[in-house]
Design a protein around this motif. Sequence first.
Motif, PDB file in Angstrom:
ATOM      1  N   ARG A 248      25.952  38.937   3.044  1.00 54.77           N
ATOM      2  CA  ARG A 248      25.584  39.992   4.357  1.00 54.77           C
ATOM      3  C   ARG A 248      25.478  38.984   5.475  1.00 54.77           C
ATOM      4  N   GLU A 249      24.773  37.776   5.229  1.00 56.83           N
ATOM      5  CA  GLU A 249      24.524  36.807   6.302  1.00 56.83           C
ATOM      6  C   GLU A 249      25.790  36.493   6.913  1.00 56.83           C
ATOM      7  N   ALA A 250      26.788  36.198   5.772  1.00 60.51           N
ATOM      8  CA  ALA A 250      28.219  35.731   6.224  1.00 60.51           C
ATOM      9  C   ALA A 250      28.812  36.856   6.987  1.00 60.51           C
ATOM     10  N   ASP A 251      28.533  38.104   6.660  1.00 61.67           N
ATOM     11  CA  ASP A 251      29.338  39.385   7.381  1.00 61.67           C
ATOM     12  C   ASP A 251      28.621  39.356   8.624  1.00 61.67           C
ATOM     13  N   VAL A 252      27.456  39.323   8.754  1.00 63.50           N
ATOM     14  CA  VAL A 252      26.603  39.432  10.278  1.00 63.50           C
ATOM     15  C   VAL A 252      27.131  38.235  10.999  1.00 63.50           C
ATOM     16  N   ALA A 266      27.259  37.626  24.843  1.00 60.44           N
ATOM     17  CA  ALA A 266      26.938  36.132  25.407  1.00 60.44           C
ATOM     18  C   ALA A 266      26.722  35.526  24.246  1.00 60.44           C
ATOM     19  N   PRO A 267      27.222  34.364  24.128  1.00 62.89           N
ATOM     20  CA  PRO A 267      26.824  33.232  23.096  1.00 62.89           C
ATOM     21  C   PRO A 267      25.471  33.139  22.723  1.00 62.89           C
ATOM     22  N   ALA A 268      24.618  33.212  23.730  1.00 58.14           N
ATOM     23  CA  ALA A 268      23.111  32.687  23.641  1.00 58.14           C
ATOM     24  C   ALA A 268      22.504  34.041  23.063  1.00 58.14           C
ATOM     25  N   SER A 269      23.174  34.932  23.117  1.00 59.73           N
ATOM     26  CA  SER A 269      22.354  36.244  22.537  1.00 59.73           C
ATOM     27  C   SER A 269      22.443  36.728  21.291  1.00 59.73           C
ATOM     28  N   ARG A 270      23.185  35.660  20.267  1.00 56.85           N
ATOM     29  CA  ARG A 270      23.382  35.717  19.193  1.00 56.85           C
ATOM     30  C   ARG A 270      22.147  35.941  18.065  1.00 56.85           C
ATOM     31  N   ASP A 271      21.128  35.101  18.342  1.00 58.37           N
ATOM     32  CA  ASP A 271      19.981  35.498  17.662  1.00 58.37           C
ATOM     33  C   ASP A 271      19.229  36.678  17.740  1.00 58.37           C
ATOM     34  N   HIS A 272      19.288  37.577  19.073  1.00 62.44           N
ATOM     35  CA  HIS A 272      19.039  38.677  19.163  1.00 62.44           C
ATOM     36  C   HIS A 272      19.847  39.934  18.527  1.00 62.44           C
ATOM     37  N   TYR A 273      21.044  39.631  18.371  1.00 62.96           N
ATOM     38  CA  TYR A 273      21.955  40.610  17.611  1.00 62.96           C
ATOM     39  C   TYR A 273      21.662  40.143  16.012  1.00 62.96           C
ATOM     40  N   CYS A 277      20.771  43.195  13.347  1.00 61.91           N
ATOM     41  CA  CYS A 277      21.652  43.280  12.168  1.00 61.91           C
ATOM     42  C   CYS A 277      20.711  43.081  10.848  1.00 61.91           C
ATOM     43  N   ALA A 278      19.674  42.468  10.921  1.00 57.69           N
ATOM     44  CA  ALA A 278      19.002  42.357   9.679  1.00 57.69           C
ATOM     45  C   ALA A 278      18.327  43.532   9.304  1.00 57.69           C
ATOM     46  N   GLN A 279      17.928  44.455  10.247  1.00 56.72           N
ATOM     47  CA  GLN A 279      17.337  45.656   9.745  1.00 56.72           C
ATOM     48  C   GLN A 279      18.511  46.557   8.860  1.00 56.72           C
ATOM     49  N   GLU A 280      17.825  47.865   8.564  1.00 56.45           N
ATOM     50  CA  GLU A 280      18.502  48.739   7.750  1.00 56.45           C
ATOM     51  C   GLU A 280      19.582  49.321   8.495  1.00 56.45           C
ATOM     52  N   GLY A 281      20.583  49.291   7.925  1.00 55.54           N
ATOM     53  CA  GLY A 281      21.950  49.656   8.673  1.00 55.54           C
ATOM     54  C   GLY A 281      22.196  49.089  10.158  1.00 55.54           C
ATOM     55  N   GLY A 282      21.506  47.739  10.464  1.00 51.42           N
ATOM     56  CA  GLY A 282      21.454  47.250  11.687  1.00 51.42           C
ATOM     57  C   GLY A 282      23.291  46.757  11.801  1.00 51.42           C
ATOM     58  N   LEU A 283      24.032  46.283  10.811  1.00 53.69           N
ATOM     59  CA  LEU A 283      25.239  45.798  10.901  1.00 53.69           C
ATOM     60  C   LEU A 283      26.147  46.946  11.379  1.00 53.69           C
ATOM     61  N   ARG A 285      25.068  49.604  13.034  1.00 51.48           N
ATOM     62  CA  ARG A 285      24.958  49.922  14.316  1.00 51.48           C
ATOM     63  C   ARG A 285      25.540  48.856  15.420  1.00 51.48           C
ATOM     64  N   PHE A 286      25.296  47.502  15.077  1.00 53.51           N
ATOM     65  CA  PHE A 286      26.013  46.470  15.836  1.00 53.51           C
ATOM     66  C   PHE A 286      27.499  46.609  16.152  1.00 53.51           C
ATOM     67  N   LYS A 287      28.201  46.795  15.044  1.00 48.16           N
ATOM     68  CA  LYS A 287      29.702  47.010  15.053  1.00 48.16           C
ATOM     69  C   LYS A 287      29.806  48.289  15.898  1.00 48.16           C
TER      70      LYS A 287
END
Length: 336
Positions: A248-252, A266-273, A277-283, A285-287
């Motif tokens: 999952r971490e690799a997919d995120v 933006a590259p600096a927003s990686r941690d925010h996203y 993605c760590a939330q249920e169904g987050g990945l 929603r991000f896509k």
Amino acid sequence: MTTRTATALFSTTAIASETGSAAPAWVQLFPAGPELVARDGRRWRLSDPASVIAAFEANGAPLPIDYEHSQAHRAPKGETAPAAGWITAMEIRDGALWGAVEWTDKAAAMIVAREYRFLSPEFLHSKTGDILRLAGAGLVNRPALRMAALSRAEDPASPDASTDAPSNLPETPMDLTALCRALGLDAGASIDNILAAVERLKTEHQTAVAAAQAPDMERFVPRADYDQAIARADTAETALAAEQRKIREADVNAAIEDAVKAGKIAPASRDHYRALCAQEGGLDRFKDLVGTLPVIGKPSDLDDKDLAAGKSALTDQQRSIASKLGLSDEDYAATA
């Protein structure tokens, strides 16, 4: 020594004669032995009457005579069980055991009125039937006691004291209703059916004991093998969960890097996203979000550098993106 309590009505235990004008001062407690046969056919042995007297004297207190053995049946339930008299002494007369009695006024009057005519001793005996000591006695006419150790069936008519009871008189049957109910039988079940039910219970019990001692290996396993199998399952489950987290971490990470390379975030927003993605169904929603975002910048070798300092005010397009991401202008500017 295993002992049991019993009562019996013997054919010679009448206490009121046809012409009696007073309650007797002495009553016969047991006929002469050694073999004693009660009127219902049970047998005991009075091999040593002197030892019964010795046990009485060692007790150091008179023994009660009650009504219908109420001491044995009513007293344990907290019900009234008054004494009719007290046995104060015992002696042997021609091999029989006799007792001196101090009657209560009420009991003496009832005996004279022939309301009670017979005495039924209550005694302790060994498992083999030897009478050990007297526990008391009861004034009775037609005993039909309910406790298993005391139960018996007697003639419905009181016999004359001077003759043995006829053997062809009808008997009052024991009340077996409770036993039938416990065995799951109808209240009027026959003795044969009751005995058959008891035999079935014994067989089922023996089968259950045998099964417990040698369980079926197709249905049961040794505890040690079971514990080892559970431990292996827990280990495998833990390893699987860890592997799933890695995937999952690799997919995120792959989805975020693709979005950065595409200029959507933006590259600096990686941690925010990554937190999104760590939330249920987050990945998922991000896509979906990335699919709706415009390109906000071309990829460059400066994508991973901190360019927050000195940033100018956001453009209208950047504000629109910040609003969709739920970021303030300042937070967005810090990640742009």
